[in-house]
Design a protein around this motif. Structure first.
Motif, mmCIF file in Angstrom:
data_model
loop_
_atom_site.group_PDB
_atom_site.id
_atom_site.type_symbol
_atom_site.label_atom_id
_atom_site.label_comp_id
_atom_site.label_asym_id
_atom_site.label_seq_id
_atom_site.Cartn_x
_atom_site.Cartn_y
_atom_site.Cartn_z
ATOM 1 N N ASN A 112 0.854 -1.190 0.000
ATOM 2 C CA ASN A 112 0.000 0.000 0.000
ATOM 3 C C ASN A 112 0.891 1.241 0.000
ATOM 4 O O ASN A 112 0.942 1.996 0.957
ATOM 5 N N GLY A 113 1.645 1.400 -1.085
ATOM 6 C CA GLY A 113 2.588 2.494 -1.182
ATOM 7 C C GLY A 113 4.014 1.971 -1.186
ATOM 8 O O GLY A 113 4.357 1.051 -0.445
ATOM 9 N N SER A 115 6.915 2.468 0.176
ATOM 10 C CA SER A 115 7.577 3.094 1.314
ATOM 11 C C SER A 115 9.040 2.677 1.374
ATOM 12 O O SER A 115 9.481 1.765 0.665
ATOM 13 N N GLU A 132 2.093 -1.839 -6.329
ATOM 14 C CA GLU A 132 1.580 -0.798 -5.437
ATOM 15 C C GLU A 132 0.095 -0.612 -5.733
ATOM 16 O O GLU A 132 -0.289 -0.385 -6.873
ATOM 17 N N THR A 133 -0.725 -0.759 -4.686
ATOM 18 C CA THR A 133 -2.166 -0.815 -4.906
ATOM 19 C C THR A 133 -2.939 0.167 -4.046
ATOM 20 O O THR A 133 -4.067 -0.097 -3.637
ATOM 21 N N SER A 134 -2.335 1.330 -3.769
ATOM 22 C CA SER A 134 -2.994 2.289 -2.880
ATOM 23 C C SER A 134 -4.321 2.794 -3.446
ATOM 24 O O SER A 134 -5.213 3.197 -2.685
ATOM 25 N N ASN A 135 -4.486 2.753 -4.776
ATOM 26 C CA ASN A 135 -5.763 3.177 -5.369
ATOM 27 C C ASN A 135 -6.903 2.214 -5.045
ATOM 28 O O ASN A 135 -8.078 2.563 -5.207
ATOM 29 N N ALA A 137 -6.896 0.118 -2.000
ATOM 30 C CA ALA A 137 -6.512 -0.429 -0.696
ATOM 31 C C ALA A 137 -7.658 -0.468 0.309
ATOM 32 O O ALA A 137 -7.516 -1.078 1.370
ATOM 33 N N GLU A 138 -8.780 0.149 0.006
ATOM 34 C CA GLU A 138 -9.854 0.248 0.995
ATOM 35 C C GLU A 138 -10.285 -1.139 1.482
ATOM 36 O O GLU A 138 -10.566 -2.041 0.700
ATOM 37 N N SER A 143 -4.422 -1.400 4.754
ATOM 38 C CA SER A 143 -5.005 -0.091 4.994
ATOM 39 C C SER A 143 -5.070 0.228 6.482
ATOM 40 O O SER A 143 -5.232 1.381 6.874
ATOM 41 N N ARG A 191 2.082 -0.047 -10.491
ATOM 42 C CA ARG A 191 0.985 0.564 -9.732
ATOM 43 C C ARG A 191 -0.342 0.229 -10.423
ATOM 44 O O ARG A 191 -0.492 0.450 -11.631
#
Length: 265
Positions: A112-113, A115, A132-135, A137-138, A143, A191
């Motif tokens: 999730n980013g 980092s 990277e899957t922050s879009n 991540a909900e 999260s 991503r």
């Protein structure tokens, strides 16, 4: 939920298996560690998460646990309550969470980013890529908890179970819990940018390979023979004909390649 520990003290590192009840590969890796009880340089928490779903060999009972975080102790669903319990159990821990997939045999990591922790740890794991899957991540574990998630291989396969064991030990070595050295690898980073949905149909086909670029104008999947064509170039991730009920998988862009550090570094 089953919770155990290697070593004494308060763990700052955790390994989680069995988030989905139809993905037993990580459970076998945890059980092997518990059988062997290796000497550790720092304490490690080991968790088998959704025991009820594992017993029934189903993905979940009421809702997808990896879409239920941070959860609620008073939730009406089994997974909603379990999510809250798991978040509480993992507080303060860098967590390694194991999964398997119906779409890709080679292990890869999901974060999730990108980092500094991810850039340090993931290239030391025997994985083919970092996603990277922050879009999207909900509701996922990362999260709510600092997590490196890995797809260990094809769901239900012996190879996935073997990969889970190798990946777990590499992670524990990378964070200094197990003695020894790891191998740094050059690692492509992607991503996720979009969901590739599929309509209701009797048959589905996928024409492309995960992590191999699809050119604009190329057909990449079909539902009942009706082809879907790429509007623009993308990299498919977690693409399969029947892995998900209503999506083929995801479109991604390639961000970078993490280089192997030189001896001078």
């Amino acid at each position: 939920m089953r919770v155990a520990q290697l070593g004494s003290g308060t763990p700052e590192v955790a390994v989680v298996a069995g988030v989905h009840g139809d993905e037993p590969c990580g459970v076998r890796a945890v059980e092997r560690l518990l059988d062997e009880r290796p000497t550790v340089n720092r304490p490690v928490k080991l968790i088998v998460a959704n025991e009820a779903a594992l017993e029934r060999q189903v993905r979940f009972l009421d809702e997808d646990l990896n879409r239920a975080f941070p959860g609620d102790p008073d939730a009406k669903t089994h997974e909603g309550r379990l999510a809250a319990e798991l978040v509480s159990e993992l507080e303060g821990c860098l967590t390694f969470s194991m999964h398997s997939t119906q779409s890709h045999a080679d292990p890869f990591a999901i974060v999730n980013g990108v980092s500094e922790t991810a850039k340090e740890i993931v290239p030391q794991l025997p994985v083919a890529a970092m996603v990277e899957t922050s879009n999207f991540a909900e509701g996922r574990l990362f999260s709510a908890v600092d997590t490196v998630e890995v797809e260990c291989g094809l769901q239900g396969s012996e190879t996935a179970a073997q990969n889970a064991d190798r990946l777990t030990r590499a992670f524990l070595t990378a964070v200094g819990a197990l003695p020894g050295d790891t191998v740094h690898r050059e690692l492509p980073v992607y991503r996720l940018t979009d969901v590739i949905r599929k309509g209701q149909a009797d048959t589905y086909e996928v024409f492309v390979e995960n992590f191999t670029e699809v050119e604009a104008g190329a057909p990449f999947a079909a539902a009942d023979g009706d082809e879907q064509v790429a509007d623009e170039p993308f990299y498919p991730v977690l693409m399969s004909s029947n892995g998900y009920r209503d999506v083929f998988g995801y479109a991604a862009e390639k961000l970078d390649v993490l280089e192997t550090p030189t001896a001078a570094d």
